[in-house]
Design an enzyme around this catalytic site. Structure first.
Site, mmCIF file in Angstrom:
data_model
loop_
_atom_site.group_PDB
_atom_site.id
_atom_site.type_symbol
_atom_site.label_atom_id
_atom_site.label_comp_id
_atom_site.label_asym_id
_atom_site.label_seq_id
_atom_site.Cartn_x
_atom_site.Cartn_y
_atom_site.Cartn_z
ATOM 1 N N GLY A 16 0.822 -1.271 -0.002
ATOM 2 C CA GLY A 16 0.028 -0.110 0.113
ATOM 3 C C GLY A 16 0.797 1.410 0.089
ATOM 4 O O GLY A 16 2.090 1.226 0.625
ATOM 5 N N GLU A 79 1.858 -7.163 -5.687
ATOM 6 C CA GLU A 79 2.332 -8.476 -6.410
ATOM 7 C C GLU A 79 3.312 -9.426 -5.377
ATOM 8 O O GLU A 79 4.359 -8.743 -4.688
ATOM 9 C CB GLU A 79 3.215 -8.181 -7.652
ATOM 10 C CG GLU A 79 4.073 -9.307 -8.151
ATOM 11 C CD GLU A 79 3.250 -10.354 -8.638
ATOM 12 O OE1 GLU A 79 2.210 -10.465 -9.169
ATOM 13 O OE2 GLU A 79 3.617 -11.621 -8.417
ATOM 14 N N ASP A 138 0.907 2.031 8.918
ATOM 15 C CA ASP A 138 0.238 1.255 10.129
ATOM 16 C C ASP A 138 1.366 1.288 11.170
ATOM 17 O O ASP A 138 1.273 0.914 12.317
ATOM 18 C CB ASP A 138 0.146 -0.051 9.815
ATOM 19 C CG ASP A 138 -1.186 -0.331 8.812
ATOM 20 O OD1 ASP A 138 -1.805 0.945 8.837
ATOM 21 O OD2 ASP A 138 -1.340 -1.028 8.209
#
Ligand code: F6P
Length: 343
Positions: A16, A79, A138
């Site tokens: 991400g 991927e 995160d």
């Protein structure tokens, strides 16, 4: 003395996206070019570009003006070249190795989160000179105290919480704000503390709805006309709805209050990086280029007690850095009356 001298290196961004990726690309690229005289290429869309030999040359001019840009100029994807689903997937690691040699690479910088580091480790095991750079909003990459992207996300989430206070107060409502974090509650904890959340719910601490409701009722009894609940998306809840929606419905079913939910979503990942993220990403990037020049491979750059260092990729992949039950911020919050839904 070793005769190795890296001349040409590749960079990729995977997983991400987050604010600071371009600052890191720039940090690696400029240092590699200016300090070490290397050539730099950027693979498109994470490991996909490495498999299919899709890349761009990154000259100094391509690295100018990108420090403040959100996203990643070379694209990203999730991927996973070592994950075998079809027969074709079997060839991906071999294709990568072939491309790496065909392109005359002496090193590869993989910028990403836990999944990216796991793949980087496997690439290093098949003989590529790899160095990892940890990023994610995160903040859950094992082996480093901090990932870039996190500070920017906390700023965005905190501003959102700040804005909810006045509308919550005007209507006497319970406002639930959902932030990202499937496994780790760092954004909820930091933004919850910075924004003065009354209840903070994170995946690492089991909550009970009755305790959440008891806290809200206690606040109303104490003439606190509204409550702010900051929740990480990954808390235990039915997957048919958002965590915020679930809390809102459950609270209104049990307590005579109006509740409203806000799901912050991808606004936390987009846009310009904060100054702290720009600095951290630049430090990581410059240090990764130095690691390549010094043949320090198979490692991830890390920040430990504000000092740059490296940690073996082998130790990073597959693990998560989660909020401890006795994290000092959790303890501080509890002492100030913040509920984590378990007390
Ligand atoms: O890993 C970062 C993160 O933003 C998580 O907080 C979030 O749950 C996830 O990525 C979303 O993933 P995707 O971009 O694949 O929807």
């Amino acid at each position: 003395m070793s005769r190795f001298k890296a001349k040409r290196i590749g960079i990729l961004t995977a997983g991400g996206d987050c604010p600071g990726l371009n600052a890191a690309i720039r940090g690696v690229g400029k240092t590699a070019i200016v300090e070490y005289g290397m050539e730099v290429i950027g693979f498109s869309s994470g490991y996909t570009g490495l498999i299919y030999k899709q890349y761009v040359e990154l000259k100094e001019k391509n690295l100018s003006g990108i420090l403040t840009l959100g996203g990643t100029i070379i694209g990203t994807s999730r991927e996973k070249p070592f994950k075998i689903v079809t027969d074709e997937d079997n060839d991906k690691p071999a294709l990568i190795k072939q491309n790496y040699h065909d392109l005359g690479l002496d090193g590869l910088v993989c910028i990403g989160g836990n999944g990216t580091m796991k793949t980087a480790h496997l690439l290093s095991k098949i003989g590529l000179n790899v160095i990892g750079i940890p990023k994610t909003i995160d903040n859950d990459v094992w082996g480093t105290d901090l990932t870039f992207g996190f500070d920017s996300a906390v700023i965005i989430a905190t501003e959102a919480i700040d804005r909810l206070h006045s509308t919550a107060n005007s209507h006497g409502r319970v406002m639930i704000i959902e932030v990202m974090g499937h496994n780790a509650g760092w954004i909820a904890l930091y933004a919850g503390m910075a924004g003065g959340g009354d209840i903070i719910l994170i995946p690492e601490i089991d909550y009970s709805m009755s305790k959440v409701c008891a806290k809200i009722e206690e606040r109303y009894r104490n003439n606190k006309p509204y409550s702010i609940v900051v929740v990480a998306e990954g808390i235990d809840h039915p997957k048919t709805m958002s965590a915020a929606r679930y809390l809102s419905e459950s609270i209104q079913a049990r307590v005579d209050v109006e509740a409203r939910e806000t799901v912050l979503g991808y606004t936390q990942r987009g846009g310009s990086p904060s100054p702290m993220d720009r600095i951290l990403a630049t430090r990581y990037g410059a240090y990764a280029a130095q690691c390549i020049a010094e043949e320090n491979f198979g490692n991830m750059v890390a920040l430990i007690n504000n000092q740059l260092s490296t940690i073996p990729l082998e130790e990073v992949g597959g693990k998560l850095r989660l909020v401890d039950y006795d994290n000092p911020l959790v303890i501080k919050c509890r002492k100030m009356g913040v509920s984590f839904g378990d007390d």
